[in-house]
Design a protein around this motif. Structure first.
Motif, PDB file in Angstrom:
ATOM      1  N   LEU A   8       0.850  -1.193   0.000  1.00 58.53           N
ATOM      2  CA  LEU A   8       0.000   0.000   0.000  1.00 58.53           C
ATOM      3  C   LEU A   8       0.883   1.240   0.000  1.00 58.53           C
ATOM      4  CD1 LEU A   8      -3.139   0.293   0.254  1.00 58.53           C
ATOM      5  CD2 LEU A   8      -2.733   0.817   2.654  1.00 58.53           C
ATOM      6  N   ARG A   9       0.513   2.248  -0.816  1.00 55.32           N
ATOM      7  CA  ARG A   9       1.371   3.428  -0.937  1.00 55.32           C
ATOM      8  C   ARG A   9       0.565   4.712  -0.810  1.00 55.32           C
ATOM      9  NH1 ARG A   9       5.230   2.858  -6.043  1.00 55.32           N
ATOM     10  NH2 ARG A   9       3.266   3.034  -7.161  1.00 55.32           N
ATOM     11  N   SER A  10       1.222   5.716  -0.255  1.00 56.93           N
ATOM     12  CA  SER A  10       0.610   7.039  -0.204  1.00 56.93           C
ATOM     13  C   SER A  10       0.828   7.719  -1.549  1.00 56.93           C
ATOM     14  CB  SER A  10       1.239   7.876   0.914  1.00 56.93           C
ATOM     15  OG  SER A  10       2.518   8.342   0.513  1.00 56.93           O
ATOM     16  N   MET A  11       0.266   8.919  -1.706  1.00 58.95           N
ATOM     17  CA  MET A  11       0.438   9.644  -2.964  1.00 58.95           C
ATOM     18  C   MET A  11       1.506  10.729  -2.868  1.00 58.95           C
ATOM     19  SD  MET A  11      -3.251  10.022  -4.865  1.00 58.95           S
ATOM     20  CE  MET A  11      -4.246  10.507  -3.451  1.00 58.95           C
ATOM     21  N   THR A  12       2.086  10.943  -1.701  1.00 58.65           N
ATOM     22  CA  THR A  12       3.102  11.984  -1.554  1.00 58.65           C
ATOM     23  C   THR A  12       4.489  11.362  -1.561  1.00 58.65           C
ATOM     24  OG1 THR A  12       2.895  11.857   0.861  1.00 58.65           O
ATOM     25  CG2 THR A  12       1.577  13.507  -0.273  1.00 58.65           C
ATOM     26  N   GLY A  13       5.389  11.971  -2.282  1.00 67.74           N
ATOM     27  CA  GLY A  13       6.747  11.459  -2.348  1.00 67.74           C
ATOM     28  C   GLY A  13       7.664  12.446  -3.042  1.00 67.74           C
ATOM     29  N   TYR A  14       8.964  12.240  -2.847  1.00 69.23           N
ATOM     30  CA  TYR A  14       9.977  13.126  -3.434  1.00 69.23           C
ATOM     31  C   TYR A  14      11.181  12.292  -3.838  1.00 69.23           C
ATOM     32  CZ  TYR A  14      13.586  16.711  -3.901  1.00 69.23           C
ATOM     33  OH  TYR A  14      14.599  17.513  -4.380  1.00 69.23           O
ATOM     34  N   GLY A  15      11.796  12.639  -4.970  1.00 63.36           N
ATOM     35  CA  GLY A  15      12.980  11.921  -5.400  1.00 63.36           C
ATOM     36  C   GLY A  15      13.852  12.779  -6.296  1.00 63.36           C
ATOM     37  N   ARG A  16      15.144  12.456  -6.311  1.00 60.69           N
ATOM     38  CA  ARG A  16      16.098  13.158  -7.177  1.00 60.69           C
ATOM     39  C   ARG A  16      16.945  12.131  -7.912  1.00 60.69           C
ATOM     40  NH1 ARG A  16      17.328  18.441  -6.762  1.00 60.69           N
ATOM     41  NH2 ARG A  16      19.439  18.013  -7.504  1.00 60.69           N
ATOM     42  N   GLY A  17      17.391  12.508  -9.103  1.00 59.22           N
ATOM     43  CA  GLY A  17      18.266  11.648  -9.878  1.00 59.22           C
ATOM     44  C   GLY A  17      19.251  12.476 -10.662  1.00 59.22           C
ATOM     45  N   GLN A  18      20.382  11.860 -11.040  1.00 61.20           N
ATOM     46  CA  GLN A  18      21.406  12.586 -11.772  1.00 61.20           C
ATOM     47  C   GLN A  18      22.103  11.638 -12.733  1.00 61.20           C
ATOM     48  OE1 GLN A  18      23.634  15.313  -9.407  1.00 61.20           O
ATOM     49  NE2 GLN A  18      25.376  15.398 -10.813  1.00 61.20           N
ATOM     50  N   ALA A  19      22.530  12.178 -13.879  1.00 65.93           N
ATOM     51  CA  ALA A  19      23.249  11.385 -14.879  1.00 65.93           C
ATOM     52  C   ALA A  19      24.208  12.298 -15.625  1.00 65.93           C
ATOM     53  CB  ALA A  19      22.275  10.715 -15.844  1.00 65.93           C
ATOM     54  N   ALA A  20      25.354  11.731 -16.029  1.00 62.67           N
ATOM     55  CA  ALA A  20      26.342  12.498 -16.781  1.00 62.67           C
ATOM     56  C   ALA A  20      25.919  12.611 -18.238  1.00 62.67           C
ATOM     57  CB  ALA A  20      27.704  11.817 -16.689  1.00 62.67           C
ATOM     58  N   LEU A  21      26.240  13.765 -18.837  1.00 66.65           N
ATOM     59  CA  LEU A  21      25.952  13.981 -20.252  1.00 66.65           C
ATOM     60  C   LEU A  21      27.031  14.884 -20.822  1.00 66.65           C
ATOM     61  CD1 LEU A  21      24.148  13.608 -22.731  1.00 66.65           C
ATOM     62  CD2 LEU A  21      22.858  15.617 -22.001  1.00 66.65           C
ATOM     63  N   GLY A  22      27.901  14.321 -21.676  1.00 64.79           N
ATOM     64  CA  GLY A  22      28.997  15.099 -22.244  1.00 64.79           C
ATOM     65  C   GLY A  22      29.894  15.648 -21.160  1.00 64.79           C
ATOM     66  N   GLN A 126      17.905  27.340 -36.751  1.00 69.36           N
ATOM     67  CA  GLN A 126      17.760  25.891 -36.727  1.00 69.36           C
ATOM     68  C   GLN A 126      18.078  25.366 -35.325  1.00 69.36           C
ATOM     69  OE1 GLN A 126      20.267  24.212 -39.754  1.00 69.36           O
ATOM     70  NE2 GLN A 126      18.841  24.729 -41.422  1.00 69.36           N
ATOM     71  N   GLU A 127      17.099  24.650 -34.757  1.00 69.66           N
ATOM     72  CA  GLU A 127      17.307  24.083 -33.429  1.00 69.66           C
ATOM     73  C   GLU A 127      18.359  22.980 -33.503  1.00 69.66           C
ATOM     74  OE1 GLU A 127      16.123  25.144 -30.631  1.00 69.66           O
ATOM     75  OE2 GLU A 127      14.921  26.712 -31.596  1.00 69.66           O
ATOM     76  N   PRO A 128      19.176  22.886 -32.469  1.00 68.80           N
ATOM     77  CA  PRO A 128      20.237  21.875 -32.493  1.00 68.80           C
ATOM     78  C   PRO A 128      19.675  20.468 -32.346  1.00 68.80           C
ATOM     79  CG  PRO A 128      20.122  22.902 -30.336  1.00 68.80           C
ATOM     80  CD  PRO A 128      19.176  23.663 -31.219  1.00 68.80           C
ATOM     81  N   THR A 129      20.378  19.511 -32.893  1.00 68.43           N
ATOM     82  CA  THR A 129      19.995  18.112 -32.697  1.00 68.43           C
ATOM     83  C   THR A 129      20.411  17.665 -31.305  1.00 68.43           C
ATOM     84  OG1 THR A 129      22.106  17.401 -33.634  1.00 68.43           O
ATOM     85  CG2 THR A 129      20.222  17.583 -35.141  1.00 68.43           C
ATOM     86  N   LEU A 130      19.728  16.638 -30.783  1.00 67.91           N
ATOM     87  CA  LEU A 130      20.043  16.145 -29.445  1.00 67.91           C
ATOM     88  C   LEU A 130      21.453  15.592 -29.392  1.00 67.91           C
ATOM     89  CD1 LEU A 130      16.807  14.301 -28.274  1.00 67.91           C
ATOM     90  CD2 LEU A 130      17.823  16.343 -27.281  1.00 67.91           C
ATOM     91  N   GLU A 131      22.096  15.900 -28.305  1.00 66.62           N
ATOM     92  CA  GLU A 131      23.438  15.360 -28.085  1.00 66.62           C
ATOM     93  C   GLU A 131      23.366  13.839 -27.956  1.00 66.62           C
ATOM     94  OE1 GLU A 131      27.098  15.939 -24.851  1.00 66.62           O
ATOM     95  OE2 GLU A 131      25.265  17.151 -24.734  1.00 66.62           O
ATOM     96  N   GLU A 132      24.386  13.173 -28.433  1.00 66.58           N
ATOM     97  CA  GLU A 132      24.420  11.716 -28.357  1.00 66.58           C
ATOM     98  C   GLU A 132      24.352  11.261 -26.901  1.00 66.58           C
ATOM     99  OE1 GLU A 132      27.265   7.952 -29.717  1.00 66.58           O
ATOM    100  OE2 GLU A 132      27.797  10.026 -30.242  1.00 66.58           O
ATOM    101  N   GLY A 133      23.459  10.329 -26.610  1.00 68.76           N
ATOM    102  CA  GLY A 133      23.308   9.821 -25.246  1.00 68.76           C
ATOM    103  C   GLY A 133      22.339  10.626 -24.403  1.00 68.76           C
ATOM    104  N   ALA A 134      21.691  11.655 -25.012  1.00 68.22           N
ATOM    105  CA  ALA A 134      20.794  12.519 -24.235  1.00 68.22           C
ATOM    106  C   ALA A 134      19.592  11.738 -23.711  1.00 68.22           C
ATOM    107  CB  ALA A 134      20.328  13.690 -25.080  1.00 68.22           C
TER     108      ALA A 134
END
Length: 297
Positions: A8-22, A126-134
């Motif tokens: 059983l779970r409540s509806m309130t929660g908090y989380g953070r995440g991080q990842a390297a990019l270039g 012209q908008e840039p293309t997504l960086e590889e691995g984005a």
């Protein structure tokens, strides 16, 4: 862990995440709050707007109900910048046309660079293309945030479940007291009516069978057995639902509504002060139960 797994779970929660990019990194922050339905809101850097559908799908695997706000930020230098492309052929035609107008009509004034760039078809961004691995980096950060928030919701859900079961036991005990008191009330009413009618019997001519029938009908109007049986059934369903997996909050809200309806009917039919006090106590407990259930997924 999907939205349909775990406890059983409540509806309130908090989380953070991080990842390297270039040469930089991405961070994801997730805040989950109460809502009647699942409402996922995503904020991404402009260059990553095309990834919104994938982010929503990732969050949808973890949450079944509630408002989920996800914010992704990019830190460090951006790999790609918007590029301005100038159509020199179109610009040349504008310049040539301006020169012809000045020569033919004797006009004055020069066509400046800033004015030329504002003319249709000369300059485009012209908008840039997504960086590889984005995509992989965004989803990795979002997934981390989702896991943290889901774990927090599960811990709070376990605490809520313990409190709900405790309150449920108290409500069940109150129903037992109401049932016992209701039997006493029926016996007392029957005895008083029979004594009163026995006193009046010598003075009036009434069929004894009819008198007995009227006593039974009168007492039956005060009988709350049907209501208490349904109350027991709803309480059992509530207790069973607490053990189910996946979003159960809306079902529990419905059961509380039905329990309240039976409590009100029982209090009205019984017409007894002690039962009335128990009914007031039950309504108070049901309101507390409702407040907690509104926090459940």
């Amino acid at each position: 862990m999907s939205a349909t797994e775990g406890s059983l779970r409540s509806m309130t929660g908090y989380g953070r995440g991080q990842a390297a990019l270039g040469a930089g990194s991405l961070s994801a922050e997730l805040r989950a709050t109460n809502s009647r339905f699942l409402d996922i809101r995503v904020r991404l850097p402009r260059d990553f707007n095309a990834l919104e559908a994938q982010v929503r799908a990732t969050a949808g695997r973890y949450f079944g109900r509630g408002q989920v706000d996800i914010s992704v930020r990019q830190r460090g230098p951006a790999a790609n910048r918007p590029e301005v492309v100038v159509d020199l052929e179109a610009a040349g035609k504008y310049v040539s046309a301006a020169a012809q107008l000045r020569e033919r009509f004797g006009l004055e004034g020069a066509l400046t660079v800033s004015s030329l760039l504002e003319l249709p078809g000369v300059a485009q961004t012209q908008e840039p293309t997504l960086e590889e691995g984005a995509l992989e980096a965004v989803l990795e950060a979002v997934e981390q945030a989702c896991r943290q928030a889901a774990a927090m919701r599960e811990r709070e859900g376990a605490a809520l479940e313990a409190e709900l079961r405790q309150r449920l036991e108290g409500i069940g005990a109150a129903v037992t007291q109401i049932e016992a008191r209701a039997e006493e009330v029926k016996r007392g009413v029957r005895e008083r009516l029979e004594k009163r009618l026995a006193t009046l019997a010598p003075e009036i001519e009434i069929d004894p069978g009819r008198i007995a029938q009227e006593v039974v009908l009168y007492v039956d109007r005060m009988d709350i057995t049907e209501e208490t049986v349904r109350l027991r059934s709803h309480l059992a369903q509530f207790n069973e639902t607490l053990g189910l997996r996946g979003p159960v909050g809306r079902k529990l809200e419905f059961l509380i509504q039905e329990i309240g309806r039976e409590v009100n009917t029982a209090g009205s039919k019984a017409a007894d002060a002690p039962i009335g006090r128990h009914v007031v106590e039950l309504k108070t407990e049901l309101e507390k139960l409702r407040e907690q259930v509104l926090n459940l997924e």
